[in-house]
Scaffold this motif. Structure first.
Motif, PDB file in Angstrom:
ATOM      1  N   LEU A  38      -8.950  13.413  -7.158  1.00 58.14           N
ATOM      2  CA  LEU A  38      -8.291  12.312  -6.459  1.00 58.14           C
ATOM      3  C   LEU A  38      -6.881  12.705  -6.028  1.00 58.14           C
ATOM      4  CD1 LEU A  38      -8.691   8.616  -7.142  1.00 58.14           C
ATOM      5  CD2 LEU A  38      -6.408   9.487  -6.770  1.00 58.14           C
ATOM      6  N   LEU A  39      -6.094  13.259  -6.955  1.00 58.81           N
ATOM      7  CA  LEU A  39      -4.703  13.608  -6.638  1.00 58.81           C
ATOM      8  C   LEU A  39      -4.614  14.711  -5.586  1.00 58.81           C
ATOM      9  CD1 LEU A  39      -3.212  13.552 -10.249  1.00 58.81           C
ATOM     10  CD2 LEU A  39      -2.867  11.835  -8.455  1.00 58.81           C
ATOM     11  N   ALA A  48      -1.918  15.977   6.033  1.00 55.81           N
ATOM     12  CA  ALA A  48      -2.521  15.849   7.362  1.00 55.81           C
ATOM     13  C   ALA A  48      -2.110  14.535   8.030  1.00 55.81           C
ATOM     14  CB  ALA A  48      -4.043  15.927   7.252  1.00 55.81           C
ATOM     15  N   GLY A  49      -1.142  13.824   7.423  1.00 56.88           N
ATOM     16  CA  GLY A  49      -0.648  12.590   8.011  1.00 56.88           C
ATOM     17  C   GLY A  49      -1.538  11.378   7.790  1.00 56.88           C
ATOM     18  N   LYS A  50      -2.424  11.436   6.791  1.00 61.10           N
ATOM     19  CA  LYS A  50      -3.343  10.324   6.537  1.00 61.10           C
ATOM     20  C   LYS A  50      -2.882   9.507   5.332  1.00 61.10           C
ATOM     21  CE  LYS A  50      -7.255  12.820   8.431  1.00 61.10           C
ATOM     22  NZ  LYS A  50      -8.504  13.494   8.143  1.00 61.10           N
ATOM     23  N   TRP A  51      -3.134   8.208   5.395  1.00 59.73           N
ATOM     24  CA  TRP A  51      -2.866   7.262   4.319  1.00 59.73           C
ATOM     25  C   TRP A  51      -4.198   6.586   4.030  1.00 59.73           C
ATOM     26  CZ3 TRP A  51      -0.373   1.837   4.961  1.00 59.73           C
ATOM     27  CH2 TRP A  51      -0.042   1.324   3.718  1.00 59.73           C
ATOM     28  N   PRO A  52      -5.033   7.230   3.206  1.00 58.42           N
ATOM     29  CA  PRO A  52      -6.421   6.781   3.080  1.00 58.42           C
ATOM     30  C   PRO A  52      -6.586   5.490   2.284  1.00 58.42           C
ATOM     31  CG  PRO A  52      -5.988   8.502   1.495  1.00 58.42           C
ATOM     32  CD  PRO A  52      -4.752   8.384   2.353  1.00 58.42           C
ATOM     33  N   SER A  53      -7.637   4.774   2.638  1.00 52.72           N
ATOM     34  CA  SER A  53      -8.065   3.641   1.826  1.00 52.72           C
ATOM     35  C   SER A  53      -8.865   4.207   0.648  1.00 52.72           C
ATOM     36  CB  SER A  53      -8.951   2.703   2.643  1.00 52.72           C
ATOM     37  OG  SER A  53     -10.191   3.327   2.936  1.00 52.72           O
ATOM     38  N   GLN A  54      -9.102   3.340  -0.333  1.00 52.92           N
ATOM     39  CA  GLN A  54      -9.924   3.782  -1.460  1.00 52.92           C
ATOM     40  C   GLN A  54     -11.304   4.209  -0.975  1.00 52.92           C
ATOM     41  OE1 GLN A  54      -7.949   1.351  -5.162  1.00 52.92           O
ATOM     42  NE2 GLN A  54      -9.831   0.532  -4.350  1.00 52.92           N
ATOM     43  N   ARG A  55     -11.867   3.495  -0.020  1.00 50.90           N
ATOM     44  CA  ARG A  55     -13.191   3.824   0.531  1.00 50.90           C
ATOM     45  C   ARG A  55     -13.149   5.185   1.233  1.00 50.90           C
ATOM     46  NH1 ARG A  55     -18.105   4.002  -0.044  1.00 50.90           N
ATOM     47  NH2 ARG A  55     -18.155   1.836  -0.629  1.00 50.90           N
ATOM     48  N   GLU A  56     -12.118   5.420   2.044  1.00 50.22           N
ATOM     49  CA  GLU A  56     -11.998   6.706   2.748  1.00 50.22           C
ATOM     50  C   GLU A  56     -11.854   7.855   1.742  1.00 50.22           C
ATOM     51  OE1 GLU A  56      -9.887   5.003   6.820  1.00 50.22           O
ATOM     52  OE2 GLU A  56      -8.639   5.564   5.103  1.00 50.22           O
ATOM     53  N   ALA A  58     -13.000   7.820  -1.333  1.00 47.21           N
ATOM     54  CA  ALA A  58     -14.313   7.975  -1.965  1.00 47.21           C
ATOM     55  C   ALA A  58     -15.230   8.816  -1.076  1.00 47.21           C
ATOM     56  CB  ALA A  58     -14.938   6.611  -2.240  1.00 47.21           C
ATOM     57  N   ASP A  59     -15.248   8.518   0.210  1.00 49.38           N
ATOM     58  CA  ASP A  59     -16.078   9.291   1.146  1.00 49.38           C
ATOM     59  C   ASP A  59     -15.629  10.749   1.194  1.00 49.38           C
ATOM     60  OD1 ASP A  59     -17.493   6.968   1.700  1.00 49.38           O
ATOM     61  OD2 ASP A  59     -16.455   6.596   3.609  1.00 49.38           O
ATOM     62  N   HIS A  60     -14.338  10.966   1.183  1.00 45.85           N
ATOM     63  CA  HIS A  60     -13.777  12.323   1.257  1.00 45.85           C
ATOM     64  C   HIS A  60     -14.114  13.144   0.008  1.00 45.85           C
ATOM     65  CE1 HIS A  60     -10.853  15.448   2.332  1.00 45.85           C
ATOM     66  NE2 HIS A  60     -10.447  15.392   1.074  1.00 45.85           N
ATOM     67  N   THR A  61     -14.052  12.513  -1.160  1.00 52.82           N
ATOM     68  CA  THR A  61     -14.234  13.239  -2.415  1.00 52.82           C
ATOM     69  C   THR A  61     -15.676  13.303  -2.894  1.00 52.82           C
ATOM     70  OG1 THR A  61     -13.878  11.250  -3.743  1.00 52.82           O
ATOM     71  CG2 THR A  61     -11.928  12.616  -3.242  1.00 52.82           C
ATOM     72  N   GLY A  62     -16.500  12.380  -2.418  1.00 56.95           N
ATOM     73  CA  GLY A  62     -17.862  12.305  -2.929  1.00 56.95           C
ATOM     74  C   GLY A  62     -17.958  11.489  -4.209  1.00 56.95           C
ATOM     75  N   TYR A  67     -15.612   3.972  -8.830  1.00 50.04           N
ATOM     76  CA  TYR A  67     -14.939   4.924  -9.705  1.00 50.04           C
ATOM     77  C   TYR A  67     -13.557   5.283  -9.154  1.00 50.04           C
ATOM     78  CZ  TYR A  67     -14.214   8.934 -12.763  1.00 50.04           C
ATOM     79  OH  TYR A  67     -13.697   9.813 -13.677  1.00 50.04           O
ATOM     80  N   VAL A  68     -13.458   5.463  -7.841  1.00 47.12           N
ATOM     81  CA  VAL A  68     -12.158   5.750  -7.216  1.00 47.12           C
ATOM     82  C   VAL A  68     -11.203   4.598  -7.473  1.00 47.12           C
ATOM     83  CG1 VAL A  68     -10.960   6.028  -4.997  1.00 47.12           C
ATOM     84  CG2 VAL A  68     -13.007   7.377  -5.493  1.00 47.12           C
ATOM     85  N   SER A  69     -11.683   3.369  -7.348  1.00 51.45           N
ATOM     86  CA  SER A  69     -10.844   2.199  -7.591  1.00 51.45           C
ATOM     87  C   SER A  69     -10.331   2.187  -9.035  1.00 51.45           C
ATOM     88  CB  SER A  69     -11.640   0.920  -7.307  1.00 51.45           C
ATOM     89  OG  SER A  69     -10.886  -0.220  -7.651  1.00 51.45           O
ATOM     90  N   LYS A  70     -11.222   2.410  -9.978  1.00 49.54           N
ATOM     91  CA  LYS A  70     -10.856   2.427 -11.402  1.00 49.54           C
ATOM     92  C   LYS A  70      -9.886   3.571 -11.703  1.00 49.54           C
ATOM     93  CE  LYS A  70     -13.160   2.749 -15.882  1.00 49.54           C
ATOM     94  NZ  LYS A  70     -14.440   2.859 -16.560  1.00 49.54           N
TER      95      LYS A  70
END
Length: 147
Positions: A38-39, A48-56, A58-62, A67-70
């Motif tokens: 996550l970190l 890369a100039g991104k400010w991801p949402s928790q969903r983004e 999660a998609d990026h990390t798999g 779990y990402v939220s927790k």
């Protein structure tokens, strides 16, 4: 059955071997593999100039979104991550590293680079043609739909 492991069994065993190796390498820094994922992902996405949402993220990390939220909540409690409601959509939570989060993840990134050099040495190292082919094959398998 000919006694040889299946590709699925080999992928599973390799995944577990690498996860244990990363956990061991990061333990002295006080991080787990999942926290590192996550970190380090936030670190790279911010670069890369991104400010991801928790969903983004999660998609990026798999990782699973729940779990990402927790995990993000726990890392926020540790002062490593900032969770902010998106002004355009208050249902969306955006994630960013804090200064302390960057201080923690920077040595972890270096530690994992050293570990990857060791783990990929049998293929010729991170920059080898064999490693590049391995990454291409893994990416092909990961990108293939399951249905």
């Amino acid at each position: 059955m000919n006694g040889k492991p299946t590709p699925g069994a080999l992928v599973w065993r390799l995944s577990m071997k690498w996860r244990v190796a990363v956990d061991r390498a990061l333990a002295p820094l006080g991080l787990t593999h999942a926290q590192y994922v996550l970190l380090s992902s936030l670190y790279g996405m911010a670069g890369a100039g991104k400010w991801p949402s928790q969903r983004e993220l999660a998609d990026h990390t798999g990782l699973e979104a729940l779990y990402v939220s927790k995990l993000a909540r726990a890392l926020e409690g540790d002062g490593l991550v900032e969770r902010t409601r998106d002004p355009a959509d208050t249902r969306t939570v955006r994630l960013a590293l804090t200064d302390r989060g960057r201080e923690v993840v920077t040595p972890a990134l270096a530690e994992v680079r050293v570990l990857l050099d060791r783990l990929l040495a049998p293929l010729g190292g991170r920059g080898s043609d064999r490693t590049a082919a391995f990454v291409r094959d893994l990416t092909t398998l990961l990108d293939a739909p399951l249905d």
